[in-house]
Design a protein around this motif. Structure first.
Motif, PDB file in Angstrom:
ATOM      1  N   PHE A  73       0.585  -1.062   0.511  1.00 32.75           N
ATOM      2  CA  PHE A  73      -0.326   0.125  -0.050  1.00 32.75           C
ATOM      3  C   PHE A  73       1.068   1.061  -0.032  1.00 32.75           C
ATOM      4  N   GLY A  74       2.231   1.019   0.839  1.00 30.17           N
ATOM      5  CA  GLY A  74       3.072   1.906   0.762  1.00 30.17           C
ATOM      6  C   GLY A  74       3.335   2.128  -0.699  1.00 30.17           C
ATOM      7  N   LYS A  75       3.261   1.730  -2.002  1.00 32.46           N
ATOM      8  CA  LYS A  75       3.796   2.410  -3.329  1.00 32.46           C
ATOM      9  C   LYS A  75       3.128   3.066  -3.330  1.00 32.46           C
ATOM     10  N   GLN A  76       1.500   4.059  -2.774  1.00 37.13           N
ATOM     11  CA  GLN A  76       0.642   4.406  -3.295  1.00 37.13           C
ATOM     12  C   GLN A  76       1.539   5.812  -2.822  1.00 37.13           C
ATOM     13  N   VAL A  77       2.168   6.001  -1.372  1.00 37.77           N
ATOM     14  CA  VAL A  77       2.445   7.207  -0.692  1.00 37.77           C
ATOM     15  C   VAL A  77       3.792   7.472  -1.723  1.00 37.77           C
ATOM     16  N   ILE A  78       4.422   6.692  -1.779  1.00 38.60           N
ATOM     17  CA  ILE A  78       5.964   7.699  -2.487  1.00 38.60           C
ATOM     18  C   ILE A  78       5.832   7.343  -4.259  1.00 38.60           C
ATOM     19  N   ALA A  79       4.377   6.581  -4.770  1.00 36.65           N
ATOM     20  CA  ALA A  79       4.517   7.566  -5.536  1.00 36.65           C
ATOM     21  C   ALA A  79       4.072   8.754  -5.831  1.00 36.65           C
ATOM     22  N   ALA A  80       2.469   9.579  -4.766  1.00 38.78           N
ATOM     23  CA  ALA A  80       2.461  10.441  -4.586  1.00 38.78           C
ATOM     24  C   ALA A  80       3.496  11.708  -4.365  1.00 38.78           C
ATOM     25  N   PHE A  81       4.453  10.924  -3.484  1.00 42.61           N
ATOM     26  CA  PHE A  81       5.244  11.764  -3.246  1.00 42.61           C
ATOM     27  C   PHE A  81       6.574  12.308  -4.241  1.00 42.61           C
ATOM     28  N   ALA A  82       6.806  11.206  -6.015  1.00 42.49           N
ATOM     29  CA  ALA A  82       8.110  11.011  -6.600  1.00 42.49           C
ATOM     30  C   ALA A  82       6.738  12.245  -7.579  1.00 42.49           C
ATOM     31  N   LEU A  83       5.772  11.991  -7.453  1.00 43.38           N
ATOM     32  CA  LEU A  83       5.151  13.405  -8.713  1.00 43.38           C
ATOM     33  C   LEU A  83       4.776  14.413  -7.769  1.00 43.38           C
ATOM     34  N   HIS A  84       5.035  14.648  -6.970  1.00 47.47           N
ATOM     35  CA  HIS A  84       5.002  15.762  -6.056  1.00 47.47           C
ATOM     36  C   HIS A  84       6.459  16.282  -6.355  1.00 47.47           C
ATOM     37  N   GLN A  85       7.619  15.720  -6.271  1.00 49.30           N
ATOM     38  CA  GLN A  85       9.208  16.198  -6.972  1.00 49.30           C
ATOM     39  C   GLN A  85       9.059  16.260  -8.208  1.00 49.30           C
ATOM     40  N   VAL A  86       7.918  15.733  -8.988  1.00 44.65           N
ATOM     41  CA  VAL A  86       7.671  15.813 -10.676  1.00 44.65           C
ATOM     42  C   VAL A  86       7.124  17.374 -10.790  1.00 44.65           C
TER      43      VAL A  86
ATOM     44  N   THR B 219      20.625  10.121 -15.287  1.00 41.33           N
ATOM     45  CA  THR B 219      20.681  11.375 -14.941  1.00 41.33           C
ATOM     46  C   THR B 219      20.678  12.132 -13.515  1.00 41.33           C
ATOM     47  N   TYR B 220      19.894  11.133 -12.337  1.00 39.91           N
ATOM     48  CA  TYR B 220      20.020  10.714 -11.127  1.00 39.91           C
ATOM     49  C   TYR B 220      21.197   9.842 -10.603  1.00 39.91           C
ATOM     50  N   LEU B 221      21.587   8.785 -10.573  1.00 39.34           N
ATOM     51  CA  LEU B 221      21.741   7.970 -10.541  1.00 39.34           C
ATOM     52  C   LEU B 221      23.177   7.396 -10.891  1.00 39.34           C
ATOM     53  N   GLY B 222      23.465   8.412 -12.411  1.00 40.44           N
ATOM     54  CA  GLY B 222      24.472   7.719 -13.061  1.00 40.44           C
ATOM     55  C   GLY B 222      24.911   6.658 -13.645  1.00 40.44           C
ATOM     56  N   GLU B 223      25.465   5.948 -13.096  1.00 42.61           N
ATOM     57  CA  GLU B 223      25.837   3.742 -13.849  1.00 42.61           C
ATOM     58  C   GLU B 223      25.881   3.385 -12.427  1.00 42.61           C
ATOM     59  N   GLU B 224      25.284   4.126 -11.363  1.00 41.11           N
ATOM     60  CA  GLU B 224      24.544   3.258  -9.937  1.00 41.11           C
ATOM     61  C   GLU B 224      24.198   1.638  -9.907  1.00 41.11           C
TER      62      GLU B 224
ATOM     63  N   ARG C  86      18.597  10.739  -3.599  1.00 43.18           N
ATOM     64  CA  ARG C  86      19.928  11.067  -4.547  1.00 43.18           C
ATOM     65  C   ARG C  86      19.202  12.239  -4.610  1.00 43.18           C
ATOM     66  N   THR C  87      17.909  12.769  -5.315  1.00 43.47           N
ATOM     67  CA  THR C  87      17.516  13.930  -5.739  1.00 43.47           C
ATOM     68  C   THR C  87      17.188  14.977  -3.979  1.00 43.47           C
ATOM     69  N   ALA C  88      17.223  14.250  -3.114  1.00 42.65           N
ATOM     70  CA  ALA C  88      16.523  15.240  -1.801  1.00 42.65           C
ATOM     71  C   ALA C  88      17.844  15.196  -1.165  1.00 42.65           C
ATOM     72  N   GLY C  89      19.146  14.676  -1.176  1.00 40.68           N
ATOM     73  CA  GLY C  89      20.267  15.070  -0.705  1.00 40.68           C
ATOM     74  C   GLY C  89      20.686  13.862   0.405  1.00 40.68           C
TER      75      GLY C  89
END
Length: 402
Positions: free
Chosen positions: A96-109, A122-127, A211-214
């Motif tokens: 169920f938490g996928k819906q929560v983290i997806a909403a946060f990701a879209l907030h970042q978009v 762009t965010y992770l390089g070759e990691e 990574r994008t949050a620091g």
């Protein structure tokens, strides 16, 4: 045995104590008799459905426009101590938490931090393997093509139920890092070609967000601020939804129970010697199932997202719930971190969750602005206890509250 590693980790999807006091109402102003009639019907449906799935510990909440119109708690949070489930008992939400983290990701978009269609390199390089071919949109829609990391030999032996003998090697107190998971993340297969439910994709999404949050701690703070907006009069707090495996959380947490083929129950907190909440259960780096909380906390999140427009713009919500072309082509309805459930003539938008010991189901009837959430401390196959109870309650509500 009822659960295998792949079944347990891919499910996105005791004697009960007396029911606790319930609070009830209708989804529109109504006389007291009608209000009590709905409460009585829902209470009876919850009692029957709970009995049908072995009487787990349960929280169930029905909410409209930020207001709880009915709730009930049943069963036992800890069978050994006979602690009853209360409004404050915490449950693991699992997927169920996928819906929560997806909403946060879209907030970042929306904030311009992420782009849905830029390669995650762009965010992770070759990691991470395949980073030049996979996008954030693919991660959100389960179209990245990443193989199941939990079945990979580099990761499976570290988890319970993952492979023969894994339970003997499992350490519920082992600290986890993304690097440990990344050791089992392999090249994606035909990224973007098809929808295939992927916990791995959501683990990678979490790494992008970190990574994008620091860093992980900064990401946790940002998520707490985001969820705070889901509150009504006051901000949402850690008492309602949490990603912290703290001593404070442990004191309120229901023990999770895995039902075996013979009907016996395994307490996933005590069977393997955990000194706290098992570290594979939630929290970083497990962004495929990052959160725990109460049914009311989950309902408040859904209501804020889908009804009160507290978390995302209406346009972003529309994009979130629109099935991806890959899902639609396969006859599905999965969008970005959210799916549809149809009960009778009503369409609900939400997500289910399951991990050994816990199941959850929560969704919103978008047309009527009504949200229903069920969380349990029981995991069993072939059907999730939370799914069974949720569907019975949704059917009852649709029949009574017309």
């Amino acid at each position: 045995m009822v659960v295998t590693v792949t079944a347990a980790l891919a499910l996105g999807v005791a004697v009960a104590a007396p029911a606790q006091a319930a609070h009830a109402g209708d989804d529109r102003p109504a006389p007291g008799s009608r209000q009590k009639g709905l409460a009585r019907e829902l209470d009876q449906a919850l009692e029957r459905a709970s009995a049908d799935v072995g009487d787990p510990g349960v929280q169930a909440v029905l909410m409209k426009d930020g207001r709880v119109v009915w709730s009930s708690n049943r069963g036992t949070a800890n069978l050994e101590s006979r602690t009853p489930v209360t409004d404050r008992t915490l449950f693991y939400y699992a997927s169920f938490g996928k819906q929560v983290i997806a909403a946060f990701a879209l907030h970042q978009v929306e904030a311009g931090v992420l782009d849905l269609d830029t390669p995650i390199s762009t965010y992770l390089g070759e990691e991470v393997a395949g980073s030049h071919a996979v996008t954030v949109r693919m991660l959100l829609t389960h179209t990245s093509g990443y193989p199941n990391v939990y079945a990979d030999p580099a990761v499976a032996p570290l988890l319970p139920f993952a492979s023969p003998g894994a339970e003997d090697r499992y350490d519920p107190d082992r600290p986890w890092s993304f690097a440990m998971l990344n050791a089992g993340i392999r090249e994606p297969v035909e990224p973007g070609a098809r929808e295939e439910y992927s916990n791995t994709g959501y683990l990678v999404l979490g790494r992008v967000l970190s990574r994008t949050a620091g860093g992980d701690e900064a990401l946790e703070r940002a998520i707490r601020r985001f969820l705070g907006r889901a509150g009504d009069v006051k901000p949402m707090t850690e008492d309602q939804i949490t990603l912290q495996r703290s001593e404070r959380a442990l004191r309120r947490f229901a023990h999770g129970y895995l039902q075996r083929d013979d009907g016996s129950l395994t307490d996933v907190f005590t069977a393997y010697g955990a000194t706290g909440i098992p570290t594979d259960m939630y929290g970083m780096p497990f962004t495929d199932g990052l959160f725990a909380g109460t049914a009311r906390g989950a309902a408040q999140f859904l209501d804020a997202l889908f009804v009160r427009d507290r978390l995302l713009s209406p346009g972003t919500v529309d994009a979130m719930i629109t099935p991806s072309p890959q899902s639609a082509a396969a006859g599905g309805s999965y969008g970005m971190g959210t799916d549809r459930a149809v009960v009778g003539d009503r369409i609900w938008q939400g997500h289910r969750g399951g991990y050994p010991g816990f199941t959850a189901q929560g969704a919103t009837d978008l047309e009527r602005g009504v949200t229903l959430v069920v969380v349990t401390n029981r995991y069993a196959l072939p059907r999730s206890p939370a799914d069974v109870i949720w569907e019975r309650l949704a059917e009852t509500y649709a029949r009574v509250a017309r």
